[in-house]
Design a protein around this motif. Structure first.
Motif, PDB file in Angstrom:
ATOM      1  N   MET A  27       0.837  -1.103   0.121  1.00 54.22           N
ATOM      2  CA  MET A  27       0.044  -0.088   0.147  1.00 54.22           C
ATOM      3  C   MET A  27       0.924   1.329   0.024  1.00 54.22           C
ATOM      4  SD  MET A  27      -3.076  -0.780   2.844  1.00 54.22           S
ATOM      5  CE  MET A  27      -3.930   0.535   2.408  1.00 54.22           C
ATOM      6  N   ARG A  28       0.194   2.231  -0.381  1.00 60.02           N
ATOM      7  CA  ARG A  28       1.065   3.745  -0.434  1.00 60.02           C
ATOM      8  C   ARG A  28       0.790   4.176   1.049  1.00 60.02           C
ATOM      9  NH1 ARG A  28      -0.495   7.761  -5.073  1.00 60.02           N
ATOM     10  NH2 ARG A  28      -1.173   8.734  -3.078  1.00 60.02           N
ATOM     11  N   LEU A  29       1.774   4.925   1.530  1.00 59.98           N
ATOM     12  CA  LEU A  29       1.803   5.168   2.685  1.00 59.98           C
ATOM     13  C   LEU A  29       0.531   6.123   3.466  1.00 59.98           C
ATOM     14  CD1 LEU A  29       3.205   5.812   5.530  1.00 59.98           C
ATOM     15  CD2 LEU A  29       4.450   7.674   4.665  1.00 59.98           C
ATOM     16  N   ASP A  30       0.058   7.023   2.468  1.00 61.28           N
ATOM     17  CA  ASP A  30      -1.071   7.653   2.732  1.00 61.28           C
ATOM     18  C   ASP A  30      -2.351   6.708   2.942  1.00 61.28           C
ATOM     19  OD1 ASP A  30      -0.942   7.491  -0.413  1.00 61.28           O
ATOM     20  OD2 ASP A  30      -2.562   8.989  -0.345  1.00 61.28           O
ATOM     21  N   SER A  31      -2.459   5.839   2.151  1.00 60.27           N
ATOM     22  CA  SER A  31      -3.657   4.958   2.074  1.00 60.27           C
ATOM     23  C   SER A  31      -3.575   4.174   3.435  1.00 60.27           C
ATOM     24  CB  SER A  31      -3.454   3.775   1.115  1.00 60.27           C
ATOM     25  OG  SER A  31      -3.989   4.445  -0.105  1.00 60.27           O
ATOM     26  N   GLN A  47      -1.938  13.304   3.532  1.00 62.17           N
ATOM     27  CA  GLN A  47      -0.822  13.325   2.444  1.00 62.17           C
ATOM     28  C   GLN A  47      -0.215  14.854   2.589  1.00 62.17           C
ATOM     29  OE1 GLN A  47      -3.650  13.230  -0.799  1.00 62.17           O
ATOM     30  NE2 GLN A  47      -3.182  11.407  -1.546  1.00 62.17           N
ATOM     31  N   ASN A  48      -0.947  15.807   3.044  1.00 63.11           N
ATOM     32  CA  ASN A  48      -0.570  17.246   3.417  1.00 63.11           C
ATOM     33  C   ASN A  48       0.736  16.893   4.682  1.00 63.11           C
ATOM     34  OD1 ASN A  48      -1.504  18.771   1.548  1.00 63.11           O
ATOM     35  ND2 ASN A  48      -3.033  19.330   2.862  1.00 63.11           N
ATOM     36  N   SER A  49       0.240  16.270   5.519  1.00 62.62           N
ATOM     37  CA  SER A  49       1.323  15.633   6.841  1.00 62.62           C
ATOM     38  C   SER A  49       2.399  15.090   6.303  1.00 62.62           C
ATOM     39  CB  SER A  49       0.526  14.968   7.708  1.00 62.62           C
ATOM     40  OG  SER A  49      -0.520  15.829   8.152  1.00 62.62           O
ATOM     41  N   ILE A  50       2.434  14.004   5.319  1.00 61.24           N
ATOM     42  CA  ILE A  50       3.477  13.596   4.797  1.00 61.24           C
ATOM     43  C   ILE A  50       4.449  14.344   3.879  1.00 61.24           C
ATOM     44  CG2 ILE A  50       4.203  11.765   3.069  1.00 61.24           C
ATOM     45  CD1 ILE A  50       1.538  10.131   3.852  1.00 61.24           C
ATOM     46  N   ALA A  55       5.602  12.629   8.551  1.00 57.88           N
ATOM     47  CA  ALA A  55       5.480  11.307   8.840  1.00 57.88           C
ATOM     48  C   ALA A  55       7.019  10.521   8.851  1.00 57.88           C
ATOM     49  CB  ALA A  55       4.890  10.445   7.575  1.00 57.88           C
ATOM     50  N   TYR A  56       7.362   9.420   9.642  1.00 59.47           N
ATOM     51  CA  TYR A  56       8.454   8.566   9.591  1.00 59.47           C
ATOM     52  C   TYR A  56       8.157   7.174   9.358  1.00 59.47           C
ATOM     53  CZ  TYR A  56      10.695  12.596  11.873  1.00 59.47           C
ATOM     54  OH  TYR A  56      11.055  13.719  12.284  1.00 59.47           O
ATOM     55  N   VAL A  57       8.924   6.452   8.479  1.00 64.18           N
ATOM     56  CA  VAL A  57       8.973   5.149   8.205  1.00 64.18           C
ATOM     57  C   VAL A  57      10.401   4.574   8.481  1.00 64.18           C
ATOM     58  CG1 VAL A  57       8.717   3.369   6.589  1.00 64.18           C
ATOM     59  CG2 VAL A  57       7.337   5.118   6.410  1.00 64.18           C
ATOM     60  N   GLN A  60      12.783   7.255   9.824  1.00 63.67           N
ATOM     61  CA  GLN A  60      13.465   8.034   8.893  1.00 63.67           C
ATOM     62  C   GLN A  60      12.302   8.969   8.396  1.00 63.67           C
ATOM     63  OE1 GLN A  60      16.637   8.455   8.253  1.00 63.67           O
ATOM     64  NE2 GLN A  60      16.916   6.664   9.773  1.00 63.67           N
ATOM     65  N   PRO A  61      12.305  10.146   8.427  1.00 62.42           N
ATOM     66  CA  PRO A  61      11.379  11.034   7.945  1.00 62.42           C
ATOM     67  C   PRO A  61      11.015  10.864   6.413  1.00 62.42           C
ATOM     68  CG  PRO A  61      13.414  12.478   8.023  1.00 62.42           C
ATOM     69  CD  PRO A  61      13.714  11.140   8.715  1.00 62.42           C
ATOM     70  N   VAL A  62       9.921  10.941   5.991  1.00 63.14           N
ATOM     71  CA  VAL A  62       9.355  10.715   4.705  1.00 63.14           C
ATOM     72  C   VAL A  62       8.468  12.036   4.211  1.00 63.14           C
ATOM     73  CG1 VAL A  62       7.938   9.275   3.205  1.00 63.14           C
ATOM     74  CG2 VAL A  62       9.048   8.188   5.069  1.00 63.14           C
ATOM     75  N   ASN A  63       8.939  12.597   3.063  1.00 62.30           N
ATOM     76  CA  ASN A  63       8.250  13.733   2.807  1.00 62.30           C
ATOM     77  C   ASN A  63       7.523  13.961   1.444  1.00 62.30           C
ATOM     78  OD1 ASN A  63      10.460  13.867   0.948  1.00 62.30           O
ATOM     79  ND2 ASN A  63      11.322  15.520   1.983  1.00 62.30           N
ATOM     80  N   LYS A  64       7.236  12.567   0.941  1.00 61.08           N
ATOM     81  CA  LYS A  64       6.425  12.445  -0.298  1.00 61.08           C
ATOM     82  C   LYS A  64       5.675  11.148  -0.165  1.00 61.08           C
ATOM     83  CE  LYS A  64      10.082   9.904  -2.934  1.00 61.08           C
ATOM     84  NZ  LYS A  64      11.127   9.950  -3.966  1.00 61.08           N
TER      85      LYS A  64
END
Length: 70
Positions: A27-31, A47-50, A55-57, A60-64
């Motif tokens: 899945m996509r992170l936003d989903s 999505q805006n928060s990411i 958001a971190y995965v 590690q920060p994720v910005n997209k």
């Protein structure tokens, strides 16, 4: 884990810590995040928060908006 509200009166926010199960790994992170959070939090907000770097995965920060495991 369950989402837990944070205390910011000007702009409500939500903290969340969770683990992705293997069946959800494509899945996509936003989903995935949207499916874990309360219904009143819309996917566009996620999505805006990411994109804002909130958001971190794997710590590690994720910005997209990306797939959880490419």
């Amino acid at each position: 884990s369950s989402p837990s509200p944070s205390s910011s009166p000007s702009q409500p926010s939500l903290g969340f810590d969770g683990m992705v199960q293997e069946q959800s790994s494509r899945m996509r992170l936003d989903s995935w995040l949207s499916s874990q959070l309360p219904d009143h939090i819309i996917r566009a907000r996620v999505q805006n928060s990411i994109r804002s770097g909130l958001a971190y995965v794997n710590d590690q920060p994720v910005n997209k908006v990306v797939s959880l495991y490419p």
